[in-house]
Design a protein around this motif. Structure first.
Motif, PDB file in Angstrom:
ATOM      1  N   LYS A 116      -0.345   6.947  -8.684  1.00 16.41           N
ATOM      2  CA  LYS A 116      -1.713   7.424  -8.783  1.00 16.41           C
ATOM      3  C   LYS A 116      -2.670   6.300  -8.399  1.00 16.41           C
ATOM      4  O   LYS A 116      -2.337   5.119  -8.575  1.00 16.41           O
ATOM      5  CB  LYS A 116      -2.016   7.878 -10.212  1.00 16.41           C
ATOM      6  CG  LYS A 116      -1.105   8.975 -10.734  1.00 16.41           C
ATOM      7  CD  LYS A 116      -1.441   9.304 -12.185  1.00 16.41           C
ATOM      8  CE  LYS A 116      -0.553  10.415 -12.731  1.00 16.41           C
ATOM      9  NZ  LYS A 116      -0.883  10.734 -14.138  1.00 16.41           N
ATOM     10  N   PRO A 117      -3.856   6.629  -7.932  1.00 19.26           N
ATOM     11  CA  PRO A 117      -4.831   5.570  -7.600  1.00 19.26           C
ATOM     12  C   PRO A 117      -5.085   4.630  -8.782  1.00 19.26           C
ATOM     13  O   PRO A 117      -5.321   3.436  -8.574  1.00 19.26           O
ATOM     14  CB  PRO A 117      -6.083   6.358  -7.226  1.00 19.26           C
ATOM     15  CG  PRO A 117      -5.557   7.651  -6.672  1.00 19.26           C
ATOM     16  CD  PRO A 117      -4.353   7.961  -7.509  1.00 19.26           C
TER      17      PRO A 117
ATOM     18  N   LEU B 106       0.839  -1.189   0.000  1.00 18.70           N
ATOM     19  CA  LEU B 106       0.000   0.000   0.000  1.00 18.70           C
ATOM     20  C   LEU B 106       0.879   1.245   0.000  1.00 18.70           C
ATOM     21  O   LEU B 106       1.837   1.335   0.772  1.00 18.70           O
ATOM     22  CB  LEU B 106      -0.905  -0.011   1.238  1.00 18.70           C
ATOM     23  CG  LEU B 106      -1.803   1.204   1.459  1.00 18.70           C
ATOM     24  CD1 LEU B 106      -2.839   1.307   0.347  1.00 18.70           C
ATOM     25  CD2 LEU B 106      -2.477   1.108   2.829  1.00 18.70           C
ATOM     26  N   VAL B 107       0.546   2.178  -0.873  1.00 19.06           N
ATOM     27  CA  VAL B 107       1.293   3.436  -0.940  1.00 19.06           C
ATOM     28  C   VAL B 107       0.297   4.565  -1.154  1.00 19.06           C
ATOM     29  O   VAL B 107      -0.736   4.371  -1.800  1.00 19.06           O
ATOM     30  CB  VAL B 107       2.347   3.389  -2.066  1.00 19.06           C
ATOM     31  CG1 VAL B 107       1.708   3.221  -3.429  1.00 19.06           C
ATOM     32  CG2 VAL B 107       3.248   4.613  -2.034  1.00 19.06           C
ATOM     33  N   GLN B 108       0.599   5.712  -0.606  1.00 19.43           N
ATOM     34  CA  GLN B 108      -0.264   6.870  -0.810  1.00 19.43           C
ATOM     35  C   GLN B 108      -0.008   7.492  -2.177  1.00 19.43           C
ATOM     36  O   GLN B 108       1.101   7.377  -2.720  1.00 19.43           O
ATOM     37  CB  GLN B 108      -0.015   7.906   0.281  1.00 19.43           C
ATOM     38  CG  GLN B 108      -0.558   7.511   1.646  1.00 19.43           C
ATOM     39  CD  GLN B 108      -0.503   8.645   2.649  1.00 19.43           C
ATOM     40  OE1 GLN B 108       0.352   9.528   2.546  1.00 19.43           O
ATOM     41  NE2 GLN B 108      -1.409   8.636   3.604  1.00 19.43           N
ATOM     42  N   ALA B 109      -1.010   8.127  -2.712  1.00 22.63           N
ATOM     43  CA  ALA B 109      -0.854   8.816  -3.996  1.00 22.63           C
ATOM     44  C   ALA B 109       0.318   9.790  -3.909  1.00 22.63           C
ATOM     45  O   ALA B 109       0.466  10.511  -2.920  1.00 22.63           O
ATOM     46  CB  ALA B 109      -2.133   9.548  -4.355  1.00 22.63           C
TER      47      ALA B 109
ATOM     48  N   GLY C  32       3.348   8.741  -3.799  1.00 26.05           N
ATOM     49  CA  GLY C  32       4.453   8.021  -3.181  1.00 26.05           C
ATOM     50  C   GLY C  32       5.173   7.102  -4.153  1.00 26.05           C
ATOM     51  O   GLY C  32       4.842   7.026  -5.341  1.00 26.05           O
TER      52      GLY C  32
ATOM     53  N   THR D  51      -3.350   1.225  -9.148  1.00 23.16           N
ATOM     54  CA  THR D  51      -3.737   0.080  -8.331  1.00 23.16           C
ATOM     55  C   THR D  51      -4.044  -1.119  -9.210  1.00 23.16           C
ATOM     56  O   THR D  51      -4.857  -1.034 -10.133  1.00 23.16           O
ATOM     57  CB  THR D  51      -4.969   0.428  -7.480  1.00 23.16           C
ATOM     58  OG1 THR D  51      -4.615   1.464  -6.555  1.00 23.16           O
ATOM     59  CG2 THR D  51      -5.473  -0.780  -6.720  1.00 23.16           C
TER      60      THR D  51
ATOM     61  N   THR E 273      -1.536  -1.238  -4.171  1.00 28.90           N
ATOM     62  CA  THR E 273      -2.706  -0.409  -3.926  1.00 28.90           C
ATOM     63  C   THR E 273      -2.248   1.014  -3.637  1.00 28.90           C
ATOM     64  O   THR E 273      -1.427   1.234  -2.735  1.00 28.90           O
ATOM     65  CB  THR E 273      -3.530  -0.938  -2.744  1.00 28.90           C
ATOM     66  OG1 THR E 273      -3.914  -2.293  -3.008  1.00 28.90           O
ATOM     67  CG2 THR E 273      -4.776  -0.091  -2.532  1.00 28.90           C
ATOM     68  N   VAL E 274      -2.762   1.949  -4.425  1.00 24.26           N
ATOM     69  CA  VAL E 274      -2.425   3.358  -4.239  1.00 24.26           C
ATOM     70  C   VAL E 274      -3.650   4.068  -3.681  1.00 24.26           C
ATOM     71  O   VAL E 274      -4.698   4.120  -4.321  1.00 24.26           O
ATOM     72  CB  VAL E 274      -1.986   4.024  -5.557  1.00 24.26           C
ATOM     73  CG1 VAL E 274      -1.575   5.470  -5.313  1.00 24.26           C
ATOM     74  CG2 VAL E 274      -0.846   3.243  -6.190  1.00 24.26           C
ATOM     75  N   SER E 275      -3.516   4.587  -2.488  1.00 24.42           N
ATOM     76  CA  SER E 275      -4.648   5.256  -1.845  1.00 24.42           C
ATOM     77  C   SER E 275      -4.640   6.740  -2.170  1.00 24.42           C
ATOM     78  O   SER E 275      -3.586   7.365  -2.288  1.00 24.42           O
ATOM     79  CB  SER E 275      -4.583   5.050  -0.331  1.00 24.42           C
ATOM     80  OG  SER E 275      -3.409   5.648   0.199  1.00 24.42           O
ATOM     81  N   SER E 276      -5.821   7.284  -2.295  1.00 28.87           N
ATOM     82  CA  SER E 276      -5.939   8.714  -2.639  1.00 28.87           C
ATOM     83  C   SER E 276      -5.967   9.591  -1.396  1.00 28.87           C
ATOM     84  O   SER E 276      -6.069   9.102  -0.281  1.00 28.87           O
ATOM     85  CB  SER E 276      -7.200   8.939  -3.462  1.00 28.87           C
ATOM     86  OG  SER E 276      -8.328   8.489  -2.754  1.00 28.87           O
TER      87      SER E 276
END
Length: 120
Positions: free
Chosen positions: A86-87, A11-14, A16, A90, A117-120
């Protein structure tokens, strides 16, 4: 046979970064190209990036300027560095090895996939 094992998903944030690794083992003389595909839910699998035997690379337009592919040829490993995520990035990311033209090699080989998974 060639065996591919991916690692580095998560999991990574947008915005990142993440780095995926794929280690090849077995009869690695069967490997011509190494690359990455991805498949998002409800979508077809698509090519992300590939590095050819001579070292040249192809990067899909959707990730150009953000993703990079590198290959450690002596260690039969390929990396996908994902920046500015970017989301829509994902997906399950699959490592792929293109086989050399030989009766003892398969057309290509696939890893088991790693979820990004890229979280927004």
């Amino acid at each position: 046979q060639v065996h591919l094992v991916e690692s580095g998903g998560g999991l990574v944030q947008a915005g990142g970064s993440l780095r995926l690794s794929c280690a090849a083992s077995g009869d690695t003389t069967c490997i011509s190209t190494l690359g990455w595909y991805r498949q998002a839910p409800g979508k077809e699998r698509e090519l992300v990036a590939v590095v050819f035997g001579g070292g040249s690379t192809y990067i899909a337009d959707s990730v150009k300027g953000r993703f990079a592919i590198t290959r450690d040829k002596p260690n039969n490993t390929v990396f996908l560095t994902m920046n500015s995520s970017k989301p829509e990035d994902t997906a399950v990311y699959y490592c792929n090895a293109g086989g050399v033209a030989s009766v003892r090699c398969e057309y290509d080989y696939w890893g088991q996939g790693t979820q990004v998974t890229v979280s927004s």
